[in-house]
Design an enzyme around this catalytic site. Sequence first.
Site, PDB file in Angstrom:
ATOM      1  N   ASP A 119      -0.348   5.178   0.786  1.00  0.00           N
ATOM      2  CA  ASP A 119      -0.701   6.168   1.804  1.00  0.00           C
ATOM      3  C   ASP A 119      -0.715   5.518   3.187  1.00  0.00           C
ATOM      4  O   ASP A 119      -1.482   4.592   3.444  1.00  0.00           O
ATOM      5  CB  ASP A 119      -2.077   6.782   1.516  1.00  0.00           C
ATOM      6  N   LYS A 125      -9.407  -2.019  -2.938  1.00  0.00           N
ATOM      7  CA  LYS A 125      -9.433  -2.764  -1.668  1.00  0.00           C
ATOM      8  C   LYS A 125     -10.544  -2.238  -0.756  1.00  0.00           C
ATOM      9  O   LYS A 125     -10.753  -1.041  -0.710  1.00  0.00           O
ATOM     10  CB  LYS A 125      -8.071  -2.597  -0.967  1.00  0.00           C
ATOM     11  N   ASP A 145      -1.481  -0.485   6.004  1.00  0.00           N
ATOM     12  CA  ASP A 145      -1.725   0.131   7.315  1.00  0.00           C
ATOM     13  C   ASP A 145      -3.195   0.152   7.719  1.00  0.00           C
ATOM     14  O   ASP A 145      -3.511   0.584   8.824  1.00  0.00           O
ATOM     15  CB  ASP A 145      -1.207   1.578   7.313  1.00  0.00           C
ATOM     16  N   ASP A 182       0.868  -1.176   0.000  1.00  0.00           N
ATOM     17  CA  ASP A 182       0.000   0.000   0.000  1.00  0.00           C
ATOM     18  C   ASP A 182       0.911   1.234   0.000  1.00  0.00           C
ATOM     19  O   ASP A 182       2.108   1.138   0.310  1.00  0.00           O
ATOM     20  CB  ASP A 182      -0.883  -0.018   1.242  1.00  0.00           C
TER      21      ASP A 182
END
Length: 290
Positions: free
Chosen positions: A15, A188, A211, A13
């Site tokens: 961000d 996602k 995260d 991922d």
Amino acid sequence: MTLLDDYDALLFDLDGTIYRGEEVVPGADRAVEAARAQQVKVRFVTNNASRGPDEVAEHLTRIGIRSTPEEVSTSSQAAAAVLAEKLQPGATVLVVGSDALVHEVELKNLATTRLHDDSVQAVVQGLSKDVGWRDLAEATVAIRGGALWVACNVDPTLPTERGPLPGNGSLVAALRTATGSEPVVAGKPATPLMDEAQRSADAERPLVVGDRMDTDIAGAVNAGLDSLLVFSGVSTPQELLDATEDLRPTYVGLDVAAVTREGVRIDTNRAWADAVREALGRLGLEHEVA
């Protein structure tokens, strides 16, 4: 042995995992290079649809994470693929989002517009910081008229150096309220984006690194993939402790540098709360949960 010895690709991922706004998460550059050095393929898999793969790769390289457009998979690409599966070539799609999203849709031999008329067969919605009321109004009319609605993602917030700010999911919520409809989700935790990233890497055993439990980890669970939850972004140790089965990662780490170590695996043979507390203790985070 490290996690890099167990997997043939890392699906990162962005961000909150690799960077926060313009700030690189400490150690992320070294983790990515360690993967390359060990011939583990790298893919940057982002729900953020505001930029195209070339822009994402340029941004990553500028802040110190070497990358190429071919290593980037975005939710705008996944959304365009979903539209191409459901519409005939040449069909008109009303775009609520960035010019990068327009480009991805047009690459699939579909027409795009910003205004509703009788030719619109679908609405695609992705994050753009310039989206306003008029854009949402056009989409509302189209969706109420029966147009297919595809959302690039439903992330409620976007991690930045200023803290969480409204994400595409917040704008999706506005249309959901206005129309009473639900979108088809491409990013996602739905599987289209994760499946495309795995195909792109030609990976048999990838590890998802993210995260957010509600997107990254849930997406891995839905795709049947192992995952590493890092605490450099949105999700917290307390949320991990309270997680339902559909949100549970394989490993936990402080940040992406965890891929260069053995990996703190959550023992699923134990009661979840006990296993999580033990894993958090190994990370020095046991004081973060009640």
